[in-house]
Design a protein around this motif. Structure first.
Motif, PDB file in Angstrom:
ATOM      1  N   ALA A 288      14.339   3.181  22.686  1.00 23.15           N
ATOM      2  CA  ALA A 288      14.978   1.893  22.374  1.00 23.15           C
ATOM      3  C   ALA A 288      15.451   0.909  23.062  1.00 23.15           C
ATOM      4  O   ALA A 288      15.388  -0.263  23.146  1.00 23.15           O
ATOM      5  N   GLY A 289      16.045   1.532  24.158  1.00 17.11           N
ATOM      6  CA  GLY A 289      16.456   0.699  25.382  1.00 17.11           C
ATOM      7  C   GLY A 289      15.264  -0.121  25.967  1.00 17.11           C
ATOM      8  O   GLY A 289      15.705  -1.370  26.170  1.00 17.11           O
ATOM      9  N   PHE A 290      14.128   0.595  26.198  1.00 16.46           N
ATOM     10  CA  PHE A 290      13.177  -0.230  26.649  1.00 16.46           C
ATOM     11  C   PHE A 290      12.702  -1.524  25.826  1.00 16.46           C
ATOM     12  O   PHE A 290      12.485  -2.593  26.244  1.00 16.46           O
ATOM     13  N   SER A 291      12.615  -1.314  24.703  1.00 16.01           N
ATOM     14  CA  SER A 291      12.373  -2.241  23.558  1.00 16.01           C
ATOM     15  C   SER A 291      13.350  -3.269  23.522  1.00 16.01           C
ATOM     16  O   SER A 291      12.797  -4.411  23.259  1.00 16.01           O
ATOM     17  N   TYR A 292      14.563  -3.036  23.534  1.00 15.25           N
ATOM     18  CA  TYR A 292      15.581  -3.994  23.309  1.00 15.25           C
ATOM     19  C   TYR A 292      15.686  -4.842  24.521  1.00 15.25           C
ATOM     20  O   TYR A 292      15.954  -5.758  24.227  1.00 15.25           O
ATOM     21  N   GLY A 293      15.437  -4.296  25.823  1.00 15.08           N
ATOM     22  CA  GLY A 293      15.367  -5.256  26.941  1.00 15.08           C
ATOM     23  C   GLY A 293      14.348  -6.436  26.762  1.00 15.08           C
ATOM     24  O   GLY A 293      14.581  -7.359  27.085  1.00 15.08           O
ATOM     25  N   ILE A 294      13.102  -5.956  26.156  1.00 14.01           N
ATOM     26  CA  ILE A 294      12.101  -6.928  26.053  1.00 14.01           C
ATOM     27  C   ILE A 294      12.399  -7.774  24.900  1.00 14.01           C
ATOM     28  O   ILE A 294      12.052  -8.972  25.055  1.00 14.01           O
ATOM     29  N   MET A 295      12.722  -7.262  23.525  1.00 11.54           N
ATOM     30  CA  MET A 295      12.920  -8.197  22.565  1.00 11.54           C
ATOM     31  C   MET A 295      14.160  -9.141  22.882  1.00 11.54           C
ATOM     32  O   MET A 295      14.038 -10.300  22.661  1.00 11.54           O
ATOM     33  N   TRP A 296      15.246  -8.779  23.422  1.00 10.74           N
ATOM     34  CA  TRP A 296      16.430  -9.387  23.868  1.00 10.74           C
ATOM     35  C   TRP A 296      16.165 -10.502  24.655  1.00 10.74           C
ATOM     36  O   TRP A 296      16.394 -11.665  24.617  1.00 10.74           O
ATOM     37  N   GLY A 297      15.200  -9.845  25.726  1.00 13.13           N
ATOM     38  CA  GLY A 297      14.747 -11.230  26.654  1.00 13.13           C
ATOM     39  C   GLY A 297      13.784 -12.131  26.330  1.00 13.13           C
ATOM     40  O   GLY A 297      13.889 -13.537  26.154  1.00 13.13           O
TER      41      GLY A 297
ATOM     42  N   LYS B  80       4.732 -18.499  27.149  1.00 12.21           N
ATOM     43  CA  LYS B  80       5.107 -18.538  28.317  1.00 12.21           C
ATOM     44  C   LYS B  80       6.591 -18.422  28.842  1.00 12.21           C
ATOM     45  O   LYS B  80       7.243 -17.541  29.609  1.00 12.21           O
ATOM     46  N   LEU B  81       7.228 -19.272  27.898  1.00 16.37           N
ATOM     47  CA  LEU B  81       8.859 -19.395  28.323  1.00 16.37           C
ATOM     48  C   LEU B  81       9.501 -18.098  27.656  1.00 16.37           C
ATOM     49  O   LEU B  81      10.391 -17.322  28.338  1.00 16.37           O
ATOM     50  N   SER B  82       8.719 -17.227  26.636  1.00 17.03           N
ATOM     51  CA  SER B  82       9.317 -16.125  25.971  1.00 17.03           C
ATOM     52  C   SER B  82       9.036 -15.054  26.977  1.00 17.03           C
ATOM     53  O   SER B  82       9.943 -14.036  27.147  1.00 17.03           O
ATOM     54  N   LEU B  83       7.827 -14.907  27.581  1.00 16.99           N
ATOM     55  CA  LEU B  83       7.739 -13.965  28.647  1.00 16.99           C
ATOM     56  C   LEU B  83       8.475 -14.054  29.831  1.00 16.99           C
ATOM     57  O   LEU B  83       9.120 -13.124  30.393  1.00 16.99           O
ATOM     58  N   ALA B  84       8.603 -15.274  30.227  1.00 11.23           N
ATOM     59  CA  ALA B  84       9.789 -15.528  31.372  1.00 11.23           C
ATOM     60  C   ALA B  84      11.105 -14.981  31.014  1.00 11.23           C
ATOM     61  O   ALA B  84      11.777 -14.317  31.946  1.00 11.23           O
ATOM     62  N   SER B  85      11.493 -15.132  29.865  1.00  8.54           N
ATOM     63  CA  SER B  85      12.730 -15.004  29.431  1.00  8.54           C
ATOM     64  C   SER B  85      12.895 -13.291  29.396  1.00  8.54           C
ATOM     65  O   SER B  85      13.662 -12.453  29.927  1.00  8.54           O
ATOM     66  N   ALA B  86      11.852 -12.642  28.874  1.00  8.14           N
ATOM     67  CA  ALA B  86      11.838 -11.060  28.831  1.00  8.14           C
ATOM     68  C   ALA B  86      11.888 -10.680  30.226  1.00  8.14           C
ATOM     69  O   ALA B  86      12.583  -9.628  30.430  1.00  8.14           O
ATOM     70  N   ILE B  87      10.997 -11.179  31.137  1.00  7.69           N
ATOM     71  CA  ILE B  87      11.211 -10.571  32.514  1.00  7.69           C
ATOM     72  C   ILE B  87      12.525 -10.783  33.099  1.00  7.69           C
ATOM     73  O   ILE B  87      13.083  -9.585  33.668  1.00  7.69           O
ATOM     74  N   MET B  88      13.107 -11.809  32.973  1.00  5.73           N
ATOM     75  CA  MET B  88      14.387 -12.133  33.615  1.00  5.73           C
ATOM     76  C   MET B  88      15.314 -11.142  32.966  1.00  5.73           C
ATOM     77  O   MET B  88      16.246 -10.542  33.926  1.00  5.73           O
ATOM     78  N   LEU B  89      15.711 -11.005  31.678  1.00  9.04           N
ATOM     79  CA  LEU B  89      16.507 -10.112  31.153  1.00  9.04           C
ATOM     80  C   LEU B  89      16.408  -8.778  31.162  1.00  9.04           C
ATOM     81  O   LEU B  89      17.112  -7.794  31.314  1.00  9.04           O
TER      82      LEU B  89
ATOM     83  N   VAL C 181      18.801  -5.394  32.264  1.00  7.62           N
ATOM     84  CA  VAL C 181      18.842  -4.034  31.593  1.00  7.62           C
ATOM     85  C   VAL C 181      18.201  -2.938  32.276  1.00  7.62           C
ATOM     86  O   VAL C 181      19.242  -1.986  32.555  1.00  7.62           O
ATOM     87  N   TRP C 182      17.077  -3.011  32.792  1.00  9.01           N
ATOM     88  CA  TRP C 182      16.527  -1.557  33.356  1.00  9.01           C
ATOM     89  C   TRP C 182      17.186  -1.523  34.822  1.00  9.01           C
ATOM     90  O   TRP C 182      17.221  -0.360  35.092  1.00  9.01           O
ATOM     91  N   TYR C 183      17.719  -2.712  35.399  1.00  6.40           N
ATOM     92  CA  TYR C 183      18.148  -2.395  36.851  1.00  6.40           C
ATOM     93  C   TYR C 183      19.560  -1.361  36.513  1.00  6.40           C
ATOM     94  O   TYR C 183      19.710  -0.457  37.363  1.00  6.40           O
ATOM     95  N   ILE C 184      20.246  -1.669  35.628  1.00  9.16           N
ATOM     96  CA  ILE C 184      21.443  -0.780  35.486  1.00  9.16           C
ATOM     97  C   ILE C 184      21.067   0.592  34.870  1.00  9.16           C
ATOM     98  O   ILE C 184      21.660   1.571  35.140  1.00  9.16           O
TER      99      ILE C 184
END
Length: 494
Positions: free
Chosen positions: A90-99, A268-277, A281-284
């Motif tokens: 769920a954490g993996f999906s959360y990071g992508i969806m939130w981003g 494009k903006l959604s993908l950039a946002s997903a990568i950024m956020l 999340v995954w870094y922590i």
């Protein structure tokens, strides 16, 4: 506005300026007095938005935590399985969806500030199309959770139980896909209080039915899945009902086929946002993963997990400021108020830094006492105590960083900041953490030092970017960004 210009439209950004007032009084003021007055005015605006946003963040973050608390009554293996599913699958999906949802945050905020209210509902529906399509692809990580978890080193028993729980949690995945566009749509209109009330009700609902189904009726993991799914869909359906009842005025004019038009720029903006956020999340999360390869891995993982959880709770304040700042900056840029957008970044940076220092001070003062609240193991308690100064430093860094990320989202810099995150986190922070933790045998403390240095570097780069920003240009380009990301035909549709 600068240079004596007058706004073309009356927007909520103007309403907030009227309510709290940027207007100078007739009395002469020194520069310091003027700064303090403007700081106080902008602080009231930020807290007006951030307070309910913090409540929303805390309540929604608590849903998974409460589930894990009640799952402790089921059994050790089941508790571990639910924790693994929440943090990995769920954490993996959360990071992508939130981003990806944060892309909508930029567009809706600018459109609302510019008075283009009719487009907010269209943007939300486009985000639904993109996020639900993404959810269909992410669903395979839920379906094949068991083999995925075995590949990354989880035990067979935990992998089997977590895989079963993941299948039951597929409805939550699609709740994410619906919720984040709804949340960003409401945030852009400054309807934070509505979201806070709904989140509080969901938390109360979740706590009661978790007790009833898990502790009282003994439904086990099935009960945990039922309640967690229902709680998230309660949030989605209640927000949707609020919108459909007409509470958002011209921002919602009904479902439209325009939602399927001009998706490329939006994507494009959604993908950039997903990568950024998601990189954030995954870094922590990498701290707990890397700690599993240390000597005395069990103690290291337990201590690192405790510290990471505390960091998550304390940065909910930063998450609230992240949402409030993105709204303030995007609204003011859309309304062509560059001075207010710039000053908002100064105020939120100072405020989040002071709040981080205050929370860190409390943690350090209670450093001998609080570890016993999370573990009965004396070795784990001692290691948590040793990590406390680093944890306090991390609280300061991440509260400031989340606020600066809100500025980036509001201004639409997601693609640029994604490269910054990649470089600072994964090309500098992670290698440094590995070097300190394993090569120099500093253990889990070395891992934390490395990760935090990467975060400090990222924060410094963001401050440098913000300091060099020409806010007049940012405001003048806001309309162009709407066309670029929202679709080429936006001007003719409005």
């Amino acid at each position: 506005m600068e240079n004596g210009e007058q706004p073309l439209l009356t927007t909520r950004a103007d309403d907030l300026n009227t309510i709290f007032g940027y207007e100078d009084d007739a009395r002469p003021r020194t520069k310091i007095q003027g700064f303090l007055k403007d700081f106080w005015v902008e602080s009231k605006k930020l807290w007006y938005l951030a307070s309910p946003a913090i409540i929303t963040s805390v309540c929604q973050y608590s849903l998974g935590a409460i589930t894990q608390i009640f799952a402790g009554n089921i059994g050790t293996s089941q508790l571990a399985a639910i924790s693994v599913e929440n943090s990995i699958i769920a954490g993996f999906s959360y990071g992508i969806m939130w981003g990806m949802g944060s892309g909508l945050e930029t567009l809706c905020g600018i459109a609302f500030g510019a008075g283009q209210l009719e487009m907010l509902g269209i943007y939300m529906q486009r985000s639904w199309v993109i996020l639900n399509t993404t959810a269909l692809m992410l669903m395979f990580t839920y379906i094949f959770a068991t083999p995925i978890l075995k590949i990354i080193g989880q035990t067979d028993e935990i992998s089997e139980d977590a895989g079963t729980f993941a299948l039951w949690m597929i409805p939550q995945l699609f709740a994410y896909a619906m919720n984040y566009p709804l949340a960003k749509f409401l945030q852009a209109q400054n309807k934070f209080m509505v979201m806070a009330v709904i989140s509080v009700l969901a938390l109360v609902f979740h706590a009661f039915f978790s007790w009833l189904l898990i502790a009282k009726l003994g439904w086990g993991m099935a009960g945990a899945a039922v309640v967690l799914n229902l709680s998230w869909w309660f949030i989605v359906l209640t927000q949707l009902l609020y919108i459909l009842r007409g509470a958002c005025g011209r921002a919602w004019t009904g479902f439209s086929w325009m939602a399927f038009q001009n998706l490329s720029g939006f994507l494009k903006l959604s993908l950039a946002s997903a990568i950024m956020l998601a990189l954030e999340v995954w870094y922590i999360d990498s701290l707990t993963l890397l700690a599993g390869y240390l000597k005395n891995a069990e103690i290291s993982v337990d201590a690192s997990t405790i510290c990471a959880n505390i960091l998550g709770w304390t940065t909910m304040v930063g998450s609230g400021f992240n949402a409030a700042t993105s709204v303030r900056v995007s609204n003011e840029l859309g309304a062509i108020h560059p001075r207010e957008a710039k000053f908002s970044t100064v105020v939120v940076g100072i405020t989040s830094l002071l709040i981080g220092l205050f929370l860190a001070l409390i943690l350090i003062i209670t450093g001998k006492q609080y570890p016993s609240l999370f573990s009965n193991d004396s070795d784990v308690q001692e290691l948590v105590y040793q990590l406390t100064p680093l944890l306090g430093f991390g609280i300061v860094v991440y509260n400031l960083q989340l606020a600066l990320a809100g500025v980036a989202i509001g201004a639409g810099w997601q693609a640029y900041v994604a490269y910054v995150n990649l470089g600072c986190y994964y090309l500098f922070g992670i290698p440094l953490a590995l070097l300190l933790g394993f090569k120099f045998n500093l253990g889990v403390q070395g891992l934390w030092w490395g990760v935090l240095f990467g975060s400090v570097l990222e924060g410094c780069v963001l401050i440098w970017i913000i300091n060099r920003t020409n806010w007049n240009n940012e405001a003048s380009m806001a309309g162009d960004r709407l066309k670029q990301w929202g679709g080429e035909s936006e001007e003719s549709e409005i």
